[in-house]
Design a protein around this motif. Structure first.
Motif, PDB file in Angstrom:
ATOM      1  N   TRP A 195       0.841  -1.193   0.000  1.00 24.40           N
ATOM      2  CA  TRP A 195       0.000   0.000   0.000  1.00 24.40           C
ATOM      3  C   TRP A 195       0.880   1.248   0.000  1.00 24.40           C
ATOM      4  N   ALA A 199      -1.552   5.414   3.244  1.00 21.51           N
ATOM      5  CA  ALA A 199      -2.517   4.477   3.826  1.00 21.51           C
ATOM      6  C   ALA A 199      -2.201   4.179   5.281  1.00 21.51           C
ATOM      7  N   GLU A 217      -6.048   3.521   5.893  1.00 20.11           N
ATOM      8  CA  GLU A 217      -6.957   2.993   4.884  1.00 20.11           C
ATOM      9  C   GLU A 217      -7.202   1.510   5.130  1.00 20.11           C
ATOM     10  N   VAL A 239      -6.896  -1.396   3.890  1.00 20.90           N
ATOM     11  CA  VAL A 239      -6.275  -2.220   2.849  1.00 20.90           C
ATOM     12  C   VAL A 239      -5.525  -3.365   3.506  1.00 20.90           C
TER      13      VAL A 239
END
Ligand SMILES: Nc1ncnc2c1ncn2[C@@H]1O[C@H](COP(=O)(O)OP(=O)(O)OP(=O)(O)O)[C@@H](O)[C@H]1O
Ligand SMILES: [Mg+2]
Lengths: 444, 243
Positions: A146, A150, A155, A157
């Motif tokens: 990522w 992030a 985020e 992810v």
């Protein structure tokens, strides 16, 4: 001439199958034991990222108890992990090419899609920063890591190991799909290719030879979800920890920090940065122990953390001792056998064989024995390693990773054993060449 | 020609020195058939071993077919032995786990000789001793007399100039002994020089020349004379020696 010697050697070995199998077995066992211990030892002591040994450094600072060292057995070493706040501060520096702070966590993974039949799975997660994958040359099957943004967001992810991707997506390209970790959904941005660094040098705290993690998640989620460490947490003073924020501010160490410094200059600057940071903290009343801020490369890191125990080295020494006992036995048996047939050798000498020819004939026999013993030894070693794997490999266990390097130690040991057996054959072959043929001819 | 001059050979053990050969001189001419007799322990076997380059000596000189053998390396001695000398022993000394063919093959293996040549020589040597049909028997499948004939085939397969036989009939009954003797005579007639150690006066009498060794010396040493009569009366043997 060689083919004649070989023919004679085969005949001679077949003539006394008992002694022959005894010698072959002795050599084979010696070799097998050595190959197995060397393989395990090599697997345990090797630096799985040797090509970056002069770039990757573990960061450690001694923020421990002023009264005693973190590890009484190694008072010279600072604790192997950092506090949350120190880790944050250190990785804020832009001197390293990359830096990573991270810790282990747990949780349950389940499919975000009700159509996927995979059952929920307890997993081990690594909460880390974006640099992890490039820093440790982690191989990707699909997608990638990522972005740095992030991390702080954080985020939702996730990067999956190939095993988890196999379980939940049947091995297909799952980038862009979602998966549930505990009670949140995360978007898959990357899937790793099979990756078995052994040992898992970047975090040696729990099972250095276990397989690496199942999933990788931005460390920002640690703070947001108030995730406890799923790995190692060590505290030294009785602090009043009421909240997760208290914990993050505490003197407890639980975060691993690594930096990538491409040259000596950047390393020196990083060292100065660390010293400077610690000096600042001292003014605030922390870091009461002597200055001990370290940048440790992977080789040294494995030594400091005693990945290769003395037990292990002892075992290798024992294995070689065992091999020499086997070989000494073989020398004895060969000597007895060769001298037992001295009368026949006497006849050969009378018929025109020179000392050298007698020597070579017997050395060929020893060599053949060595070759057969080595071959059987390799087979036994293979069986032994296979059995070890069956016995010790749990689904989580990285023992399989250890076995990947076996061909190296195999070659070394086999070469060694063949040479050793030949050497073992040298003396008996020489002895039998020295006997006065007349004495043996007469005694018939 | 085999010429030993003033050879002495001493065996030293912890307690005693044995002078197995002392001032030992003997010449054997090409084509000769010499029978060597003498009491037990007189040095006959020692003489054969020195002659066959299986053992060295302390002083004196030994020329084998024009080559001075003192100071030769083991390789050179072995090559000389392989090319010039065939040995026959009292106890046959066949190699038990090689068949007849491979036994006869042994001296040929120590020369760089083509397989076809070796095969030819082995076959003709075995034919000569009358065992051509037994080439792939093992020694243990043969009688003593047959084994000794194989040993003779092995000794002559390499076509040596000299055949040294140490009591080759000692382990055989008189009929088989006579057969072996016939064979040796036949080989001698084909040109091979033979030195035969024997206790059997009857066999000794069949040789062209008799030599008696007593106490490490040739009791009747005469330098070789090319025109001396080929056969001579047998020297009386030590008492008690008989067939
Ligand atoms: N290897 C040896 N070590 C010590 N002494 C030896 C050795 N070989 C032979 N002798 C001694 O040398 C002497 C001559 O031995 P040799 O074998 O030549 O006798 P021989 O004439 O062949 O006797 P026989 O007729 O019994 O075979 C003997 O006194 C023997 O004890
Ligand atoms: Mg004798």
């Amino acid at each position: 001439m060689m083919s004649y010697y070989l023919k004679l050697a085969v005949r001679s070995l077949r003539r006394s199958p008992g002694i022959t199998s005894l010698m072959v077995l002795a050599i084979a066992l010696g070799i097998a034991v050595c190959v197995i211990t060397l393989t395990v030892h090599h697997g345990m002591s090797s630096n799985p990222i040797w090509w970056k040994n002069d770039r990757l450094y573990a960061v450690t600072l001694d923020s421990w108890d002023p009264e005693r060292p973190a590890d009484e057995d190694h008072p010279e070493l600072p604790p192997s992990e950092l506090t949350w706040r120190d880790a944050e501060a250190v990785t804020r520096s832009d001197i390293p090419l990359r830096s990573v702070r991270m810790h282990k966590a747990g949780g349950v993974l389940s499919s975000g899609d009700s159509r996927v039949p995979a059952r929920p799975e307890r997993v081990i997660a690594r909460m880390t920063t974006a640099g992890f994958f490039d820093m440790f040359d982690v191989p990707f099957r699909y997608g990638g890591g990522w972005k740095a943004t992030a991390d702080a967001g954080p985020e939702p992810v996730v990067v999956l190991s190939s095993k988890v991707n196999e379980q939940f997506f049947g091995g297909a390209d799952s980038v862009g799909k979602t998966i549930r970790w505990d009670d949140r959904e995360y978007r898959v941005v990357g899937v790793l290719a099979p990756w078995h660094p052994a040992p898992t040098f970047y975090d040696l705290n729990n099972g250095a030879f276990d397989d690496p993690e199942d999933i990788y998640v931005p460390i920002g989620w640690t703070e947001k979800l108030e995730l406890p460490s799923g790995g190692n947490t060590n505290c030294w003073n009785a602090e009043d920890i009421q909240s997760f924020a208290d914990f993050l501010n505490s003197g407890c160490v639980w975060i691993q920090v690594w930096v990538e410094l491409p040259d000596a200059a950047s390393k020196a600057r990083m060292q100065a940065f660390l010293d400077n940071y610690v000096a600042g903290e001292r003014r605030g009343g922390r870091f009461k122990r002597p200055n001990n801020n370290r940048l440790t490369n992977v080789d040294q890191w494995l030594v400091d953390n005693e990945v290769v125990g003395n037990d292990n080295r002892m075992l290798v020494a024992l294995a070689f001792a065992f091999l020499s006992v086997c070989l000494i036995n073989t020398v004895g048996l060969l000597l007895a056998k060769f001298l037992g047939h001295a009368a026949i050798t006497g006849v050969r000498r009378a018929l025109g064989a020179s000392r050298r020819q007698v020597f070579l004939q017997h050395l060929t026999e020893a060599g053949l024995l060595a070759a057969v013993g080595a071959a059987l030894g390799v087979v036994l070693a293979g069986a032994g390693l296979w059995a070890l794997r069956i016995m010790y490999a749990t689904p989580r266990d990285g023992f399989t990773g250890l076995m990947h390097v076996s061909s190296w130690s195999l070659m070394i040991t086999v070469a060694l054993a063949v040479c050793a057996t030949l050497a073992a054959g040298l003396y008996p072959a020489w002895r039998v060449g020295r006997i006065a043929p007349a004495v043996y001819l007469k005694s018939q | 020609m085999l010429a030993m001059r003033h050879i002495s050979k001493v065996f030293r053990t912890d307690l005693i020195e044995t002078h197995a050969l002392r001032d030992f001189s003997l010449e054997v001419a090409e084509g000769d058939f010499v029978a060597v007799t003498g009491p037990s322990g007189s040095g006959k076997t020692t003489f054969l071993n020195v002659a066959g380059l299986l053992e060295g000596f302390d002083t004196g000189s030994y020329q084998l077919d024009g080559v001075d053998t003192s100071g030769l390396s083991d390789d050179a001695r072995s090559r000389l032995r392989n090319e010039k000398i065939g040995f026959i022993f009292q106890s046959f000394n066949l190699i038990p786990d090689l068949d007849i063919f491979d036994n006869v093959d042994v001296p040929l293996r120590y020369r760089r000789m083509k397989a076809a040549d070796r095969r030819e020589r082995i076959t003709s040597a075995l034919d000569l001793v009358g065992l051509g049909s037994r080439a792939h028997h093992m020694p243990s499948q043969l009688s003593g007399g047959q084994q000794q004939r194989v040993a003779i085939a092995r000794a002559i397969a390499g076509d040596p100039k000299f055949l040294l036989a140490d009591e080759p009939t000692g382990n055989l009954d008189s009929l088989m002994a006579r057969q072996v003797m016939d064979l040796l005579e036949q080989i001698n007639e084909m040109g091979t020089t033979i030195v035969l150690v024997t206790h059997d006066p009857e066999l000794a009498r069949r040789a062209q020349r008799n030599v008696q060794i007593i106490d490490g010396q040739v009791s009747d040493y005469r330098p070789y004379e090319p025109h001396a009569p080929a056969a001579r009366e047998p020297v009386p043997l030590a008492a008690g020696a008989g067939a």
